[in-house]
Enzyme design. Structure first.
Site, PDB file in Angstrom:
ATOM      1  N   ILE A 168       1.766   2.880   6.898  1.00 25.77           N
ATOM      2  CA  ILE A 168       1.025   3.806   7.761  1.00 25.77           C
ATOM      3  C   ILE A 168       0.591   3.083   9.033  1.00 25.77           C
ATOM      4  O   ILE A 168       0.285   3.720  10.025  1.00 25.77           O
ATOM      5  CB  ILE A 168      -0.215   4.417   7.053  1.00 25.77           C
ATOM      6  CG1 ILE A 168      -1.244   3.339   6.698  1.00 25.77           C
ATOM      7  CG2 ILE A 168       0.178   5.232   5.843  1.00 25.77           C
ATOM      8  CD1 ILE A 168      -2.628   3.903   6.409  1.00 25.77           C
ATOM      9  N   ASP A 169       0.552   1.747   8.983  1.00 31.91           N
ATOM     10  CA  ASP A 169       0.037   0.976  10.123  1.00 31.91           C
ATOM     11  C   ASP A 169       1.009   0.905  11.304  1.00 31.91           C
ATOM     12  O   ASP A 169       0.613   0.529  12.405  1.00 31.91           O
ATOM     13  CB  ASP A 169      -0.283  -0.462   9.681  1.00 31.91           C
ATOM     14  CG  ASP A 169      -1.396  -0.500   8.645  1.00 31.91           C
ATOM     15  OD1 ASP A 169      -2.185   0.454   8.593  1.00 31.91           O
ATOM     16  OD2 ASP A 169      -1.459  -1.477   7.883  1.00 31.91           O
ATOM     17  N   ARG A 200     -23.814   7.932  13.643  1.00 30.71           N
ATOM     18  CA  ARG A 200     -23.364   8.080  12.255  1.00 30.71           C
ATOM     19  C   ARG A 200     -21.969   7.471  12.096  1.00 30.71           C
ATOM     20  O   ARG A 200     -21.226   7.355  13.070  1.00 30.71           O
ATOM     21  CB  ARG A 200     -23.305   9.565  11.870  1.00 30.71           C
ATOM     22  CG  ARG A 200     -24.656  10.251  11.847  1.00 30.71           C
ATOM     23  CD  ARG A 200     -25.471   9.837  10.635  1.00 30.71           C
ATOM     24  NE  ARG A 200     -26.671  10.647  10.471  1.00 30.71           N
ATOM     25  CZ  ARG A 200     -27.850  10.376  11.005  1.00 30.71           C
ATOM     26  NH1 ARG A 200     -28.015   9.302  11.763  1.00 30.71           N
ATOM     27  NH2 ARG A 200     -28.885  11.166  10.791  1.00 30.71           N
ATOM     28  N   HIS A 239      -8.892   5.412   2.419  1.00 32.11           N
ATOM     29  CA  HIS A 239      -7.606   5.733   1.786  1.00 32.11           C
ATOM     30  C   HIS A 239      -7.205   7.197   1.909  1.00 32.11           C
ATOM     31  O   HIS A 239      -6.079   7.551   1.542  1.00 32.11           O
ATOM     32  CB  HIS A 239      -7.627   5.279   0.330  1.00 32.11           C
ATOM     33  CG  HIS A 239      -7.695   3.780   0.234  1.00 32.11           C
ATOM     34  ND1 HIS A 239      -8.865   3.093   0.394  1.00 32.11           N
ATOM     35  CD2 HIS A 239      -6.721   2.849   0.072  1.00 32.11           C
ATOM     36  CE1 HIS A 239      -8.621   1.785   0.303  1.00 32.11           C
ATOM     37  NE2 HIS A 239      -7.328   1.620   0.110  1.00 32.11           N
ATOM     38  N   GLU A 291       5.585  -5.437   5.682  1.00 32.67           N
ATOM     39  CA  GLU A 291       5.929  -6.847   5.963  1.00 32.67           C
ATOM     40  C   GLU A 291       5.908  -7.723   4.720  1.00 32.67           C
ATOM     41  O   GLU A 291       6.723  -8.643   4.594  1.00 32.67           O
ATOM     42  CB  GLU A 291       5.001  -7.434   7.032  1.00 32.67           C
ATOM     43  CG  GLU A 291       3.551  -7.124   6.809  1.00 32.67           C
ATOM     44  CD  GLU A 291       2.609  -8.262   7.210  1.00 32.67           C
ATOM     45  OE1 GLU A 291       1.398  -8.071   7.112  1.00 32.67           O
ATOM     46  OE2 GLU A 291       3.096  -9.342   7.593  1.00 32.67           O
ATOM     47  N   ARG A 298      -5.259  -3.407  10.061  1.00 33.36           N
ATOM     48  CA  ARG A 298      -5.780  -4.740   9.804  1.00 33.36           C
ATOM     49  C   ARG A 298      -5.545  -5.672  10.998  1.00 33.36           C
ATOM     50  O   ARG A 298      -6.466  -6.277  11.501  1.00 33.36           O
ATOM     51  CB  ARG A 298      -4.987  -5.289   8.623  1.00 33.36           C
ATOM     52  CG  ARG A 298      -5.741  -6.103   7.645  1.00 33.36           C
ATOM     53  CD  ARG A 298      -4.740  -6.822   6.795  1.00 33.36           C
ATOM     54  NE  ARG A 298      -3.961  -5.965   5.938  1.00 33.36           N
ATOM     55  CZ  ARG A 298      -4.194  -5.808   4.641  1.00 33.36           C
ATOM     56  NH1 ARG A 298      -5.204  -6.414   4.077  1.00 33.36           N
ATOM     57  NH2 ARG A 298      -3.402  -5.047   3.915  1.00 33.36           N
ATOM     58  N   GLY A 331       0.848  -1.201   0.000  1.00 22.43           N
ATOM     59  CA  GLY A 331       0.000   0.000   0.000  1.00 22.43           C
ATOM     60  C   GLY A 331       0.875   1.238   0.000  1.00 22.43           C
ATOM     61  O   GLY A 331       1.888   1.273   0.693  1.00 22.43           O
TER      62      GLY A 331
HETATM   63  O1  F6P Z   1      -1.157  -2.073   4.787  1.00 26.30           O
HETATM   64  C1  F6P Z   1      -1.568  -0.761   4.831  1.00 26.30           C
HETATM   65  C2  F6P Z   1      -3.048  -0.619   4.682  1.00 26.30           C
HETATM   66  O2  F6P Z   1      -3.218   0.726   4.704  1.00 26.30           O
HETATM   67  C3  F6P Z   1      -3.929  -1.339   5.720  1.00 26.30           C
HETATM   68  O3  F6P Z   1      -4.121  -0.632   6.894  1.00 26.30           O
HETATM   69  C4  F6P Z   1      -5.200  -1.548   4.944  1.00 26.30           C
HETATM   70  O4  F6P Z   1      -5.904  -2.653   5.441  1.00 26.30           O
HETATM   71  C5  F6P Z   1      -4.719  -1.803   3.580  1.00 26.30           C
HETATM   72  O5  F6P Z   1      -3.511  -1.100   3.447  1.00 26.30           O
HETATM   73  C6  F6P Z   1      -5.692  -1.451   2.485  1.00 26.30           C
HETATM   74  O6  F6P Z   1      -5.021  -1.515   1.280  1.00 26.30           O
HETATM   75  P1  F6P Z   1      -5.597  -1.553  -0.204  1.00 26.30           P
HETATM   76  O7  F6P Z   1      -7.033  -1.179  -0.149  1.00 26.30           O
HETATM   77  O8  F6P Z   1      -4.767  -0.555  -0.921  1.00 26.30           O
HETATM   78  O9  F6P Z   1      -5.351  -2.930  -0.694  1.00 26.30           O
END
Ligand code: F6P
Length: 343
Positions: free
Chosen positions: A126-127, A266, A272, A103, A171, A10
């Protein structure tokens, strides 16, 4: 030396700052020739490259995304992917490769390093869930984006006496939710590391509003899980690294909270937006330090390593150390600094 660079996984604010630093130091100080592979490991498999030099990198420091493009392609999951990757590294006469990723991307780098590929890793996500480094660039920016959003949610929630559920990324690790929740004054923070009980949360929200207070913000990491048997979850597609595409827990939590408390609720899913746009100054500096350190590691012949932040210093650690397990939220931090503000 001829050095290749790729960005995988990502995208993340600060990737361009890493590329710029590698190129600037490589070209100006070492006289290197640099090339970029486009779209992560996909570009390596397909031998798609672009030249990288100081001129090409002008103006990219504050830009989000990556000028190289990115993908979640895994050469070990593509027919002949590893052989084709090796062939393209050879065809480009590369002395070394710098892989910037999380990772998954670094997991591939680690496996290739074990097979003799001269690779150095740079941690990105970012995680903030990569082991062996205290921080990854992109995390600070993502948290700031979430906190700005939560601050805005507070004022509209107050005006309408509502509960606002804010779903953020994360995640398997709830770092973004934890930091954004603490900094944004959340009434509840739901993270993958601690299974939640929706009934307990609803009770605390009811008590909170009974005291004449109003406007509750619930920050939910996308990978947060309810306690067994309390709420159904929907699973979706998986990518080449086997990750389920998430999103939707915020809606489920909101539905339940409204049903259990009777308060209008709400949902805002930041998605993203957390990954796009300009990096904070902190992330630009960290990414630049990582980029400089990576090209230095290449010239010291320290292959199979990743640059990392430890105690404020940039160090080199074995790639294997970074990818064997995820760095999840420290339970002590969560209990001491987040939980006391719940309800
Ligand atoms: O791994 C980074 C991350 O931002 C996660 O937090 C998220 O689950 C994932 O990417 C979503 O990525 P994409 O929608 O780009 O596959």
């Amino acid at each position: 030396m001829r050095v290749g660079v790729l960005t995988g996984g990502g995208d993340c604010p600060g990737l361009n700052a890493v590329i710029r630093a590698v190129v600037r130091k490589g070209e100006r100080e070492y006289g290197d020739e640099l090339i970029g592979f486009t779209d992560g490991w996909k570009g390596v498999i397909e031998n798609r490259t672009m030249p990288l030099d100081v001129e090409r990198c002008r103006g990219i420091l504050p830009r989000g995304g990556t000028i190289l493009g990115s993908s979640r392609t895994n050469p070990f999951k593509v027919d002949g992917g590893v052989e084709r990757s090796r062939a393209s590294l050879e065809a480009n006469n590369l002395d070394a490769l710098i892989a910037v990723g999380g990772e998954d991307t670094l997991g591939v780098a680690n496996k290739l390093a074990a097979e003799g590929v001269q690779v150095v890793g740079v941690p990105k996500t970012i995680d903030n869930d990569l082991s062996a480094t205290e921080l990854t660039f992109g995390f600070h920016t993502a948290v700031q984006i979430c906190v700005d959003a939560i601050d805005r949610l507070h004022t509209t929630a107050e005006s309408h006496d509502r509960v606002m559920v804010c779903e953020v990324m994360g995640r398997h690790a709830g770092w973004i939710a934890t930091y954004a929740g603490i900094a944004g004054g959340a009434a509840e923070i739901l993270i993958p590391e601690e299974r939640f009980d929706i009934n307990e949360i609803a009770e605390r929200i009811k008590r909170r509003h009974d005291k004449g207070r109003y406007a509750s913000i619930i920050v939910v990491a996308e990978g947060a899980q309810p306690q067994e048997g309390t709420m159904a979850l929907v699973s979706k597609d998986v990518d080449q690294f086997g990750h389920v595409r998430l999103g939707g827990i915020g809606n489920m939590v909101a539905e339940q909270i409204e049903a259990l408390t009777g308060f209008e609720t709400r949902v805002t899913i930041l998605g993203h937006i957390q990954r796009g746009g300009t990096p904070t100054a902190f992330d630009r500096v960290l990414a630049t330090r990582f980029g400089i350190a990576a090209i230095e590691a290449v010239h010291d012949g320290e292959f199979g390593t990743m640059v990392a932040l430890r105690g404020g210093e940039i160090v080199r650690v074995p790639l294997a150390e970074a990818v064997t397990e995820l760095k999840t939220v420290d339970p002590e931090l969560f209990r001491h600094v987040a939980v006391p503000f719940f309800g």
